[in-house]
Design a protein around this motif. Structure first.
Motif, PDB file in Angstrom:
ATOM      1  N   GLU A   9     -34.393  12.452 -23.077  1.00  0.00           N
ATOM      2  CA  GLU A   9     -35.181  12.003 -24.709  1.00  0.00           C
ATOM      3  C   GLU A   9     -34.131  11.070 -25.685  1.00  0.00           C
ATOM      4  N   ASP A  10     -32.736  11.517 -25.459  1.00  0.00           N
ATOM      5  CA  ASP A  10     -31.901  10.701 -26.302  1.00  0.00           C
ATOM      6  C   ASP A  10     -31.821   9.245 -25.643  1.00  0.00           C
ATOM      7  N   ILE A  11     -31.767   9.085 -24.262  1.00  0.00           N
ATOM      8  CA  ILE A  11     -31.562   7.880 -23.619  1.00  0.00           C
ATOM      9  C   ILE A  11     -32.867   7.041 -23.892  1.00  0.00           C
ATOM     10  N   LYS A  12     -34.339   7.762 -24.203  1.00  0.00           N
ATOM     11  CA  LYS A  12     -35.194   6.889 -24.402  1.00  0.00           C
ATOM     12  C   LYS A  12     -35.402   6.509 -25.778  1.00  0.00           C
ATOM     13  N   LYS A  13     -34.763   7.062 -26.586  1.00  0.00           N
ATOM     14  CA  LYS A  13     -34.654   6.831 -28.134  1.00  0.00           C
ATOM     15  C   LYS A  13     -33.414   5.623 -28.342  1.00  0.00           C
ATOM     16  N   ASN A  14     -32.327   5.916 -27.624  1.00  0.00           N
ATOM     17  CA  ASN A  14     -30.994   5.243 -28.134  1.00  0.00           C
ATOM     18  C   ASN A  14     -30.222   4.495 -26.839  1.00  0.00           C
ATOM     19  N   GLY A  15     -30.912   4.627 -25.907  1.00  0.00           N
ATOM     20  CA  GLY A  15     -30.210   3.996 -24.647  1.00  0.00           C
ATOM     21  C   GLY A  15     -29.010   4.664 -24.110  1.00  0.00           C
ATOM     22  N   TYR A  16     -28.181   3.946 -23.627  1.00  0.00           N
ATOM     23  CA  TYR A  16     -26.536   4.674 -23.248  1.00  0.00           C
ATOM     24  C   TYR A  16     -25.716   3.546 -22.759  1.00  0.00           C
ATOM     25  N   THR A  17     -24.274   3.851 -22.675  1.00  0.00           N
ATOM     26  CA  THR A  17     -23.533   3.026 -22.323  1.00  0.00           C
ATOM     27  C   THR A  17     -22.676   3.388 -21.015  1.00  0.00           C
ATOM     28  N   ILE A  18     -22.379   2.439 -20.152  1.00  0.00           N
ATOM     29  CA  ILE A  18     -21.613   2.852 -18.943  1.00  0.00           C
ATOM     30  C   ILE A  18     -20.846   1.814 -18.454  1.00  0.00           C
ATOM     31  N   ASP A  19     -19.804   1.854 -18.166  1.00  0.00           N
ATOM     32  CA  ASP A  19     -18.636   0.842 -17.738  1.00  0.00           C
ATOM     33  C   ASP A  19     -18.551   0.805 -16.176  1.00  0.00           C
ATOM     34  N   PHE A  20     -18.891  -0.453 -15.545  1.00  0.00           N
ATOM     35  CA  PHE A  20     -19.189  -0.828 -14.241  1.00  0.00           C
ATOM     36  C   PHE A  20     -17.638  -0.594 -13.601  1.00  0.00           C
ATOM     37  N   GLY A  21     -16.545  -0.962 -14.165  1.00  0.00           N
ATOM     38  CA  GLY A  21     -15.152  -0.618 -13.437  1.00  0.00           C
ATOM     39  C   GLY A  21     -14.869   0.862 -13.235  1.00  0.00           C
ATOM     40  N   SER A  22     -15.086   1.609 -14.556  1.00  0.00           N
ATOM     41  CA  SER A  22     -14.650   2.581 -14.362  1.00  0.00           C
ATOM     42  C   SER A  22     -15.497   3.529 -13.447  1.00  0.00           C
ATOM     43  N   VAL A 231     -20.900   4.910   5.096  1.00  0.00           N
ATOM     44  CA  VAL A 231     -22.198   5.013   4.550  1.00  0.00           C
ATOM     45  C   VAL A 231     -22.347   5.976   3.589  1.00  0.00           C
ATOM     46  N   VAL A 232     -21.286   7.035   3.511  1.00  0.00           N
ATOM     47  CA  VAL A 232     -21.247   7.938   2.594  1.00  0.00           C
ATOM     48  C   VAL A 232     -20.713   7.300   1.143  1.00  0.00           C
ATOM     49  N   PHE A 233     -20.231   6.405   1.101  1.00  0.00           N
ATOM     50  CA  PHE A 233     -19.743   5.578  -0.106  1.00  0.00           C
ATOM     51  C   PHE A 233     -21.063   5.440  -1.282  1.00  0.00           C
ATOM     52  N   ASN A 234     -22.106   5.266  -0.765  1.00  0.00           N
ATOM     53  CA  ASN A 234     -23.255   5.344  -1.390  1.00  0.00           C
ATOM     54  C   ASN A 234     -23.479   6.667  -2.225  1.00  0.00           C
ATOM     55  N   SER A 235     -23.442   7.781  -1.459  1.00  0.00           N
ATOM     56  CA  SER A 235     -23.530   8.872  -2.082  1.00  0.00           C
ATOM     57  C   SER A 235     -22.329   9.085  -3.249  1.00  0.00           C
ATOM     58  N   SER A 236     -21.143   8.672  -3.154  1.00  0.00           N
ATOM     59  CA  SER A 236     -19.860   8.609  -4.228  1.00  0.00           C
ATOM     60  C   SER A 236     -20.328   7.927  -5.195  1.00  0.00           C
ATOM     61  N   MET A 237     -21.215   6.815  -5.060  1.00  0.00           N
ATOM     62  CA  MET A 237     -21.656   5.821  -6.058  1.00  0.00           C
ATOM     63  C   MET A 237     -22.653   6.482  -7.049  1.00  0.00           C
ATOM     64  N   THR A 238     -23.835   7.066  -6.422  1.00  0.00           N
ATOM     65  CA  THR A 238     -24.957   7.845  -6.953  1.00  0.00           C
ATOM     66  C   THR A 238     -24.195   8.890  -7.729  1.00  0.00           C
ATOM     67  N   TYR A 239     -23.228   9.627  -7.186  1.00  0.00           N
ATOM     68  CA  TYR A 239     -22.884  10.705  -7.887  1.00  0.00           C
ATOM     69  C   TYR A 239     -21.986  10.328  -9.238  1.00  0.00           C
ATOM     70  N   ALA A 240     -21.026   9.397  -8.978  1.00  0.00           N
ATOM     71  CA  ALA A 240     -20.369   8.701  -9.897  1.00  0.00           C
ATOM     72  C   ALA A 240     -21.117   8.154 -11.112  1.00  0.00           C
ATOM     73  N   THR A 241     -22.238   7.455 -10.786  1.00  0.00           N
ATOM     74  CA  THR A 241     -23.160   6.999 -11.885  1.00  0.00           C
ATOM     75  C   THR A 241     -23.794   7.793 -12.492  1.00  0.00           C
TER      76      THR A 241
END
Length: 264
Positions: A9-22, A231-241
């Motif tokens: 609900e907070d994301i719907k109202k205010n969005g969010y920030t995320i850094d690609f590099g980190s 192939v499991v790198f995609n799982s780590s990326m999903t987890y990190a995101t």
């Protein structure tokens, strides 16, 4: 601490920030901890599935029938509408049954992130209630939609468009699986919430989605079997995101929470 739905609900109202590099660095460090073990698990699983598939094929068609010409005849065979429907349902159900197995790599990533021990049984963590039901429903919904669209367009000779639509469905539901296993949402809420999160920051999430996909394919260029270990790198990326966006719920009974959430 706010529940996952409150955070949505907070994301719907205010969005969010995320850094690609980190987020990328987070994913890569996590991947290094699980790459070898997960690759070996995928290798063994692939061999077992391959042997079972070959065994079923030879049992049904006979050993002599399994040759290059037979395989080509299956590829060129034009299916009836009823056969296409059965194919869509069958493939979707099979994918849904494997969904908890795929989610097991997220659990492995979580254990590695927390420096907890993991083993082969970790992969099968979500083949139990209430996770299995929600993951099965989620994957079945996605499979039926994607496969139905792809099959319909394929019958019209528009194969690339069907693949593109399937890829975009995967993109918008990029975070659905971790929302079930870490966010304690039911299947429908997880799918809806993933779409909300992606559309609030579409370009950055798309960059992470594509990076995870391409990273998982790196192993194919050096040696084809290497893809089993990348192939499991995609799982780590999903987890990190996911954990770059959400905080984990504390003091909450997971068993009671799944299936009770209702996204307003």
């Amino acid at each position: 601490m706010k529940s996952t739905l409150d955070q949505i609900e907070d994301i719907k109202k205010n969005g969010y920030t995320i850094d690609f590099g980190s987020t990328f660095n987070y994913a890569f460090e996590n991947y290094k901890k699980i790459a070898l073990y997960s690759g070996l698990i995928i290798l063994v699983f692939s061999i077992v599935v391959g042997v079972l598939a070959l065994g079923l094929a030879t049992t049904y068609y006979g050993v002599g029938a399994i040759n290059k010409e037979f395989i080509q005849s299956l590829e060129n065979q034009k299916l009836t509408y009823a056969q296409q429907l059965l194919s869509v349902v069958g493939i979707s159900v099979f994918a849904a049954l494997l969904a908890p197995f795929g989610a097991g790599f997220l659990k492995m990533a979580d254990c590695a992130d927390k420096d907890e021990e993991f083993n082969v049984s970790t992969i099968f963590t979500y083949y139990k209630a209430p996770y299995f039901t929600q993951l099965f429903i989620m994957a079945l919904i996605l499979g039926l939609i994607s496969n139905a669209i792809a099959t319909a367009l394929d019958s019209l000779g528009i194969i690339l468009l069907g693949n593109a639509i399937s890829a975009f469905i995967s993109y918008f539901t990029f975070l659905a699986m971790p929302l079930v296993v870490f966010g304690n949402l039911n299947a429908v809420d997880a799918l809806k919430s993933s779409i909300i999160v992606v559309t609030k920051n579409p370009l950055l999430i798309f960059a992470l989605f594509v990076t995870g996909f391409l990273g998982s394919l790196v192993g194919i260029f050096g040696c084809c079997i290497g893809i089993l270990f990348t192939v499991v790198f995609n799982s780590s990326m999903t987890y990190a995101t996911y954990f770059s966006i959400f905080t984990v719920e504390d003091d909450k009974d997971v068993i009671d929470s799944i299936g009770q959430s209702d996204l307003e």
